[in-house]
Design an enzyme around this catalytic site. Structure first.
Site, PDB file in Angstrom:
ATOM      1  N   PHE A  45       4.102   8.631  66.212  1.00  0.00           N
ATOM      2  CA  PHE A  45       3.062   8.945  65.234  1.00  0.00           C
ATOM      3  C   PHE A  45       3.612   9.469  63.914  1.00  0.00           C
ATOM      4  O   PHE A  45       2.927   9.437  62.887  1.00  0.00           O
ATOM      5  CB  PHE A  45       2.062   9.944  65.835  1.00  0.00           C
ATOM      6  CG  PHE A  45       2.462  11.394  65.747  1.00  0.00           C
ATOM      7  CD1 PHE A  45       1.891  12.233  64.798  1.00  0.00           C
ATOM      8  CD2 PHE A  45       3.378  11.932  66.640  1.00  0.00           C
ATOM      9  CE1 PHE A  45       2.235  13.575  64.729  1.00  0.00           C
ATOM     10  CE2 PHE A  45       3.722  13.264  66.580  1.00  0.00           C
ATOM     11  CZ  PHE A  45       3.153  14.094  65.622  1.00  0.00           C
ATOM     12  N   LYS A  46       4.865   9.923  63.915  1.00  0.00           N
ATOM     13  CA  LYS A  46       5.442  10.437  62.676  1.00  0.00           C
ATOM     14  C   LYS A  46       5.508   9.353  61.599  1.00  0.00           C
ATOM     15  O   LYS A  46       5.515   9.649  60.405  1.00  0.00           O
ATOM     16  CB  LYS A  46       6.841  10.998  62.935  1.00  0.00           C
ATOM     17  CG  LYS A  46       6.925  12.045  64.054  1.00  0.00           C
ATOM     18  CD  LYS A  46       6.155  13.304  63.740  1.00  0.00           C
ATOM     19  CE  LYS A  46       6.115  14.269  64.906  1.00  0.00           C
ATOM     20  NZ  LYS A  46       7.273  15.066  65.112  1.00  0.00           N
TER      21      LYS A  46
END
Length: 496
Positions: free
Chosen positions: A111-112
């Site tokens: 998700f980064k």
């Protein structure tokens, strides 16, 4: 109206968005927060048909309004395109009685990527806007995913260098391999003999070290941050909560105005804070479910008001959550104190000096938006197993934490579980869960053999991020003790 940002530890320290993004961490050690939250028109009759890029533009234009609309549009277009393997960028999947928001379709399958795809564009544009000619040194600590996503974003970006510290032995083999094989003339990866909290503390100390700051300036360099302490990392994450809600309205799963919950695997508190910020903009959110692993300091905090890091640190199967000092919680603390910088500083100083603080009953009463619980290692493995057997869906261990906690709480409102990583990021853990809950493969199989078995068992195609990774050349070999982190930074940057 220009949205200004103030430090949580000194409200008189105010910056425009581009300046706050460039700086990363406030000079006084605080984090930048909006002086006032912008007004955003969340019209889901329109937003239900909006692309992810259009939602991101809406959010960024509101929060970062010293950038022009054209600048933001160009940055969003560059960030959210071919690097993602889904045209939806953040697809939403129905899973039994709830939904999974998949945030792992970027190039590092975590998700980064959602924020770190745009942060380099924000930062380089901010440097131009403010006439900064210094080289920007991105200094960050990672618990596994931020490091790779940040390096992928900043690799060979002009006028930047990036230094990433990670806990040696405290990340998955795939995560480590992704970092150690990262190309880029401006990239430096360093393992430390310690845990993430120690790495993050040392990084904060370097940011606040005036002597080091002066050395950098003499060398025409300045620090900035790529982790969620930087407001430029945090705000782009607000977009996917609004986008998820819009997709539920579009598909008729909810009616416009109906409240939904988000269950978020939580370590450094940035991801769930972005959901809270979305709620502050007017997104109809019921409860924010803070899901932790065995390092359950946040669970205790939300239940008792006591934040106590004086406890055993566990290395778990969900390493990105192996954190005892959740930096972004400071932004929430600042709000709970009615934006008292003095009170915030007192509490955070106590955490640093004594390892704990207790918030007041008045502050506790303002935490109604949050509910918290945690999952053990056995419960994570069982959740992976049961979800695959019942729903034919494969969870990574972090998402399994959030899924398990959702099932424990069983909220009345419809709930979106936030999925923060591809199962291929942690193949051995996932395979252990899928084959038989509690099966230990640690001595029998390596991560890359597990990848092949996982692909065969799950039928999920291998993402590009994993293809070829096993045989990629190791480019970074440095490991240092925690106490030598600054010395390593000075050596790499050629400081005297």
């Amino acid at each position: 109206m220009v949205t200004f940002y103030q430090s949580t530890r000194d409200k008189s320290n105010k910056k425009a968005a581009s300046q706050a993004i460039l700086q990363g961490l406030a000079e006084d050690g605080g984090l930048f927060v909006p002086v006032e939250f912008p007004k955003v028109d969340l019209d889901f009759k329109k937003l239900k048909n909006a692309s992810y890029q259009e939602v991101a533009e809406l959010v960024l234009k509101a929060f970062f309004d010293d950038f022009s609309a054209d600048e933001i549009k160009l940055m969003v277009t560059k960030a959210y395109g071919e690097k993602f393997d889904s045209p939806e960028i953040a697809p939403l999947k129905n899973l039994g009685n709830h939904y999974i928001l998949e945030l792992f379709h970027g190039e590092t399958i975590a998700f980064k990527d959602m924020a770190l795809s745009i942060l380099p564009h924000l930062m380089t544009q901010a440097a131009k806007k403010n006439g900064v000619t210094n080289e920007i040194i991105i200094l960050t600590a990672t618990s596994g995913d931020t490091g790779k996503a940040a390096m992928a974003g900043f690799a060979d970006v002009p006028q930047t260098k990036i230094i990433v510290f990670y806990p040696k032995g405290g990340v998955s083999h795939i995560q480590e391999q992704q970092m150690l094989t990262q190309k880029g003339a401006n990239v430096h990866v360093v393992g430390i003999d310690g845990n993430f909290d120690q790495a993050q503390t040392a990084v904060k100390e370097m940011f606040n070290n005036k002597s080091l700051h002066d050395q950098l300036l003499k060398n025409h360099q300045q620090f900035s941050s790529a982790n969620s302490m930087n407001i430029g990392r945090l705000i782009p994450q607000v977009a996917y909560y609004i986008y998820a809600y819009a997709q539920l309205v579009k598909t008729g799963q909810i009616t416009d105005g109906e409240k939904i919950n988000f269950s978020v695997p939580t370590g450094n508190f940035g991801n769930i804070l972005a959901a809270y910020y979305a709620k502050k903009l007017g997104l109809p959110v019921g409860q924010l479910i803070c899901a932790s692993n065995k390092n359950n300091v946040l669970t205790d905090f939300f239940k008792t008001g006591l934040y106590d890091k004086n406890r055993e640190f566990y290395v778990t199967s969900s390493p990105s959550m192996d954190i005892l000092v959740s930096s972004n919680l400071e932004r929430l603390i600042f709000e709970l104190t009615d934006e008292s910088d003095d009170e915030t500083l007192t509490l955070l100083t106590a955490l640093s000096a004594e390892g704990h603080y207790q918030i007041s009953k008045k502050m506790m009463s303002k935490l109604q938006d949050f509910i918290a619980d945690w999952a053990s290692e056995e419960e994570i493995s069982k959740e992976i197993n049961e979800t695959f057997e019942n729903e034919n869906y494969v969870l990574d261990p972090h998402t399994a934490v959030a899924n398990y906690v959702y099932h424990q709480i069983q909220p009345k409102e419809k709930t979106v579980v936030v999925s923060t990583a591809s199962p291929y990021k942690f193949p051995k853990v996932v395979l252990e869960g899928l084959q038989k809950s509690g099966t230990d493969l640690s001595e029998k199989i390596d991560d890359f053999a597990a990848v092949k078995s996982l692909e065969k068992l799950s039928g999920i195609p291998l993402p590009k991020a994993v293809l070829g990774l096993e045989k990629a050349e190791i480019l970074h070999h440095t490991v240092v003790p925690v106490q030598e982190m600054q010395k390593e930074v000075e050596k790499y940057l050629g400081l005297k």
